[in-house]
Design an enzyme around this catalytic site. Structure first.
Site, PDB file in Angstrom:
ATOM      1  N   CYS A   1       0.819  -1.227   0.000  1.00  0.00           N
ATOM      2  CA  CYS A   1       0.000   0.000   0.000  1.00  0.00           C
ATOM      3  C   CYS A   1       0.845   1.266   0.000  1.00  0.00           C
ATOM      4  O   CYS A   1       0.352   2.345  -0.313  1.00  0.00           O
ATOM      5  CB  CYS A   1      -0.925   0.020   1.210  1.00  0.00           C
ATOM      6  SG  CYS A   1      -1.955  -1.421   1.327  1.00  0.00           S
TER       7      CYS A   1
ATOM      8  N   HIS B   1      -3.502   6.991   3.391  1.00  0.00           N
ATOM      9  CA  HIS B   1      -3.878   5.726   2.752  1.00  0.00           C
ATOM     10  C   HIS B   1      -5.236   5.308   3.305  1.00  0.00           C
ATOM     11  O   HIS B   1      -5.450   5.297   4.517  1.00  0.00           O
ATOM     12  CB  HIS B   1      -2.813   4.667   3.038  1.00  0.00           C
ATOM     13  CG  HIS B   1      -3.246   3.285   2.669  1.00  0.00           C
ATOM     14  ND1 HIS B   1      -3.844   2.993   1.454  1.00  0.00           N
ATOM     15  CD2 HIS B   1      -3.193   2.108   3.357  1.00  0.00           C
ATOM     16  CE1 HIS B   1      -4.125   1.703   1.415  1.00  0.00           C
ATOM     17  NE2 HIS B   1      -3.751   1.147   2.555  1.00  0.00           N
TER      18      HIS B   1
ATOM     19  N   ASN C   1     -10.313  -0.406   0.533  1.00  0.00           N
ATOM     20  CA  ASN C   1      -8.853  -0.259   0.512  1.00  0.00           C
ATOM     21  C   ASN C   1      -8.337  -0.742  -0.842  1.00  0.00           C
ATOM     22  O   ASN C   1      -8.430  -1.931  -1.155  1.00  0.00           O
ATOM     23  CB  ASN C   1      -8.256  -1.092   1.662  1.00  0.00           C
ATOM     24  CG  ASN C   1      -6.731  -1.044   1.701  1.00  0.00           C
ATOM     25  OD1 ASN C   1      -6.086  -0.557   0.772  1.00  0.00           O
ATOM     26  ND2 ASN C   1      -6.166  -1.565   2.777  1.00  0.00           N
TER      27      ASN C   1
END
Ligand code: ACO
Length: 311
Positions: free
Chosen positions: A113, A238, A268
């Site tokens: 990520c 994020h 996500n």
């Protein structure tokens, strides 16, 4: 050393959106549980699309929005954990599909990520050495490929999508700190040939790590640059869980409104989450020239990074 300027953004999403209700027909969960524990209402899921087609579409959108010609691009970077191929890289395939010259360096960044932010630092470092003005940086994911749909604590969290930016070297403020820590137990997925390829995660451990990593990232970048949250216009975290962002917001009391959240319809999207957020902010007219933003992310590795960017 010169910083970078974000010249343009783009994004691509699969056609199909999957609601929490739909997920609750395949795994024992509920819309109420998912919304209260994560802030997620729905996520996009590839059918005809793939990580690569999304990466190409997002890259094309960013190039179009920049109004530049592809001949002006001197570097292509792609961040992904779910590339169509273990090799060749997604960046190489984007290069080929966009018809960009073979003389342009193209490679992938592997930092889960945090990959997009590691890519931003890499572009910043390489751009001054390139004969061409712009770098293309893509974050693209097809996480639905590596989701275990029998594991209700992970399958509800992730979505597919891609975001891209065009950046150039500029005398704009840019300051970044990044960290890496070899840790397989918190969050991992096997590589090709090593058994089942599914996301395995210790959710509560990742949650605690995420809050402290993002708080550390924001705090250290501010301290190192002698700035306070007063000097920052936007914080782009994020998007892993709205509750994680909520905890980070509470660490910066009084500045909660500066934190952007768009996890509700994307879930996500790993390396795509920050460039997707940047594109949404850009389209909403919220990336204003001269303003300062902090992009902060974390992911498997464990890796984490925070970048102060002057727009
Ligand atoms: N629906 C209903 N119940 C569920 C679900 C679900 N989808 N998932 C878990 N539960 C249950 C558990 O079984 C548990 O039940 P029990 O008490 O009877 O044992 C209960 O809910 C509580 O489970 P917790 O795991 O404690 O729930 P928590 O509030 O911690 O939320 C979550 C779980 C959402 C996974 C959270 O821990 C989290 O967001 N962690 C961080 C995840 C993350 O950021 N990952 C980043 C990945 S980034 C990358 O690099 C890929």
């Amino acid at each position: 050393m010169k910083g970078i300027r974000i010249v343009a953004t783009g994004k691509a999403l699969p056609k199909k959106s999957v609601s929490n209700e739909e997920l609750s027909s395949i795994v024992e969960t509920s819309d109420e549980w998912i919304v209260t524990r994560t802030g997620i209402h729905s996520r996009f899921q590839c059918e005809e699309e793939s990580c690569l087609t999304l990466a190409v579409e997002a890259a094309r959108a960013a190039i179009e929005s920049a109004g530049i010609s592809k001949e002006e691009i001197g570097l292509i970077l792609a961040a992904s954990t779910t590339s169509d191929y273990a090799f060749p890289s997604t960046a190489c395939m984007v290069q080929q599909q966009l018809g960009i010259s073979e003389e342009v360096t193209a490679f992938d960044i592997s930092a889960a990520c945090t990959g997009f932010l590691f890519g931003l630092g890499t572009a910043r470092a390489l751009l001054p050495q390139l004969p061409k003005r712009y770098a293309l940086l893509v974050g693209a994911e097809q996480l639905s490929r590596i989701i275990d749909y029998t594991d209700r604590s992970t399958c509800i969290l992730f979505g597919d999508g891609a975001g891209a930016v065009i950046v150039e070297s500029a005398d704009h403020e840019f300051y970044q700190k990044s960290w890496s820590r070899g840790d397989v137990s918190a969050l991992s997925c096997h590589g090709p040939g090593l058994g089942e390829q599914h996301i395995r995660m210790n959710g509560s451990e990742v949650f605690r790590f995420a809050v402290s990593a993002m708080e550390q990232g924001i705090t250290e970048v501010l301290q190192d640059r002698n700035l306070t949250m007063e000097d920052i216009d936007l914080v782009v975290c994020h998007q892993a869980n709205a509750r994680i962002i909520g905890h980070v917001q509470r660490k910066f009391r009084g500045y909660e409104d500066k934190f952007f959240i768009n996890i509700d319809s994307y879930a996500n999207t790993s390396a795509a989450s920050i460039p997707l957020a940047l594109d949404d902010l850009n389209k909403a007219g919220r990336l204003k020239g001269g303003s300062r933003i902090i992009c902060v992310g974390f992911g498997a590795g464990l890796t984490w990074s925070s970048a102060l960017i002057e727009l």
